[in-house]
Design an enzyme around this catalytic site. Structure first.
Site, PDB file in Angstrom:
ATOM      1  N   CYS A 260       0.859  -1.181   0.000  1.00  0.00           N
ATOM      2  CA  CYS A 260       0.000   0.000   0.000  1.00  0.00           C
ATOM      3  C   CYS A 260       0.892   1.227   0.000  1.00  0.00           C
ATOM      4  CB  CYS A 260      -0.864   0.049   1.255  1.00  0.00           C
ATOM      5  SG  CYS A 260      -1.941  -1.379   1.433  1.00  0.00           S
TER       6      CYS A 260
ATOM      7  N   GLY B 127      -1.069   0.735  -4.885  1.00  0.00           N
ATOM      8  CA  GLY B 127      -2.377   0.177  -4.547  1.00  0.00           C
ATOM      9  C   GLY B 127      -3.457   0.842  -5.361  1.00  0.00           C
TER      10      GLY B 127
ATOM     11  N   ASN C 285       1.036   0.919   6.095  1.00  0.00           N
ATOM     12  CA  ASN C 285       1.480   0.034   5.029  1.00  0.00           C
ATOM     13  C   ASN C 285       2.271  -1.109   5.660  1.00  0.00           C
ATOM     14  OD1 ASN C 285       4.087   0.275   2.468  1.00  0.00           O
ATOM     15  ND2 ASN C 285       2.401  -1.149   2.637  1.00  0.00           N
ATOM     16  N   GLY C 286       1.834  -2.362   5.382  1.00  0.00           N
ATOM     17  CA  GLY C 286       2.540  -3.514   5.936  1.00  0.00           C
ATOM     18  C   GLY C 286       1.551  -4.589   6.335  1.00  0.00           C
TER      19      GLY C 286
ATOM     20  N   TYR D 191      11.254  -4.350  -7.772  1.00  0.00           N
ATOM     21  CA  TYR D 191      10.006  -4.278  -8.516  1.00  0.00           C
ATOM     22  C   TYR D 191       8.993  -3.256  -8.016  1.00  0.00           C
ATOM     23  CZ  TYR D 191       5.301  -5.897  -9.929  1.00  0.00           C
ATOM     24  OH  TYR D 191       4.015  -5.955 -10.387  1.00  0.00           O
TER      25      TYR D 191
END
Ligand code: SF4
Length: 462
Positions: free
Chosen positions: A2, A28, A103-104, A252
């Protein structure tokens, strides 16, 4: 995966936050949300969809204030619904109001949720962000802790990856897990506003001049008194440990124009390409063709090292979105077909090195090799800028079971045959480690199975 964003001290904070969130849209695309404070009220808007669709001028107009946090979501824990979208908002019995975005992934989610539910804390979602928020609010509301102390307690109890932003009606907090698994950077604009984001590309769009990492286990508070950095929230709880940045952020996930974990992302990718080329000294080819966009810089590194031309032989339709972050396989398959086209009359009779960043399920690359073969290439040598992905991620990336990972199910030669390529080489892990300046500070668990933070899910997956 995210993206988060926070901003303090900026007029029309909602519009500015939307600009930053738009720069993080690649992290996201399922839903997005924002919580904005005008000093008296925190207003929350979240919806399924892209930032530009959800945050229209009309919606932004309904969100006055100088303090905001935002979130773009790719679902990992909790289904793709508005309830599980972030930020989450809570009003405590004692009065303070908090909103949080993170985020995580939390690896001991069930244990902490049980702990809170046993104490009559109720949940509206299955999302990790709500867990963090409710834990902090519980410690403030029921145990009388101040917010930094509540966050420290949270860090001591909750295990996993979290790069998080929290606002009260008049303060911004940013904090990060001790391993710094996901990126998180902050800085100031020329007019003194404080901005924090998952990636520096978002700070750049907001003209933030000086960028810094949020420290591991660090807490930063921004309010009328200024900026206070609590360097190590876990100071009393832990021994010194290595950080475990996600290596896939460099390979990536992140945008190539971002800088985090003390590296320029594009430079890491160029080094990966050069390392792959080093393994191919005797291979004769006509062109290097990267799978756009995430493999572009790996392809450039390969082409430069080998001194062969790079070609954008594959053209990507940018309106399809990222295939990896489509939650269902059928949607992913369709996306691949719509996403790539070949240059007409380019591939015929050519020997090609085709570069991709990784092979996860193996479905995307097979379709791309098919396309290039149909276009007449005489040889396709597939080069992958990462080791084989054999293990699931529990820290914010959706690779749910080992069974879905092609490298976990088949030997390399079988995967080569399935892909249709003439040869297939992955970057060995030792070579990958040489592409970053602090190799001991990265997580490589999806290649090695050596997880830095273990949990029930991990034990079950063995
Ligand atoms: S397991 Fe893989 S994807 Fe997950 S944090 Fe570690 S390196 Fe990144």
């Amino acid at each position: 995966m995210c993206g988060i964003l926070g901003i303090y001290g900026k007029n029309n904070a909602a519009s500015v936050a939307a600009t930053g969130m738009f720069a993080e849209q690649h992290r996201g695309q399922e839903s997005c949300g924002m919580a904005v404070s005008d000093g008296k009220v925190i207003r929350l808007r979240k919806k399924m969809g892209l930032v530009k669709e959800v945050f229209t001028e009309e919606t932004l107009h309904e969100l006055p204030g100088t303090l905001a946090i935002g979130h773009v979501r790719y679902p990992t824990k909790g289904s793709a619904t508005e309830f599980n979208s972030q930020p989450h908002l809570v009003e405590t019995l004692a009065g303070p109001c908090f909103a949080l975005a993170s985020n995580g992934d939390i690896v001991n989610y069930k244990e902490i949720r049980n702990y809170l539910e046993d104490r009559q804390v109720y949940f509206n979602s299955d999302n990790d962000g709500e867990l963090l928020l409710k834990f902090i609010a519980y410690k403030v509301d029921r145990e009388g802790l101040d917010i930094p102390s509540a966050i420290k307690e949270m860090m001591a109890k909750i295990k996993g990856a979290y790069s998080s932003v929290l606002i009260t009606r008049n303060e911004l907090y940013m904090f990060r897990d001790p391993y710094s698994i996901r990126p998180m950077v902050w800085g100031k604009t020329k007019d003194g506003a404080v901005v924090v984001a998952s990636e520096s590309c978002a700070l750049d769009t907001l003209y933030v001049t000086e960028r810094k990492e949020v420290p591991s286990a660090g807490i930063i508070r921004v309010n009328e008194q200024g900026i206070e950095v609590f360097e190590n929230g876990l100071h009393n709880y832990r021994e010194t440990l290595n950080q475990c940045h996600c290596i896939f952020e460099q390979i990536y996930f992140s945008r190539p124009d971002s800088h985090h974990f003390h590296e320029n992302v594009y430079e890491v990718r160029e080094k990966i390409g050069a390392s792959l080329a080093e393994l191919d000294k005797d291979l004769e080819i006509d062109y290097v063709v990267p799978v756009p966009d995430s493999s572009n810089f790996i392809g450039m590194g390969y082409a430069k090292y080998k001194n062969v031309p790079l070609s954008w032989g594959l053209i990507r339709n940018h309106y399809v979105g990222r295939t990896f972050i489509k939650p269902e396989q059928t949607i992913r398959d369709e996306s691949v077909r719509q996403k790539f086209n070949v240059l007409p009359n380019f591939f015929e009779g050519k020997k090609i090195v085709l570069i991709d960043d990784s092979i996860v399920r193996g479905t995307t690359i097979r379709k791309i090799v098919d396309l290039i073969k149909l276009a007449g290439a005489s040889e396709i040598h597939l080069r992958i800028g990462s080791p084989q992905v054999k293990f699931s991620c529990f820290y914010g990336i959706d690779t749910p079971t080992k069974e879905e990972l092609v490298a976990n199910q088949y030997p390399m030669e079988e995967i080569r045959k399935m892909s249709g390529a003439d040869t297939l080489t992955h970057l060995p892990i030792e070579a990958l480690r040489k592409c970053v300046s602090e190799p001991h500070n990265y997580c490589y668990a999806c290649f090695t199975g050596d997880y830095p933070i273990r949990n029930e899910e991990y034990e079950r997956s063995k």
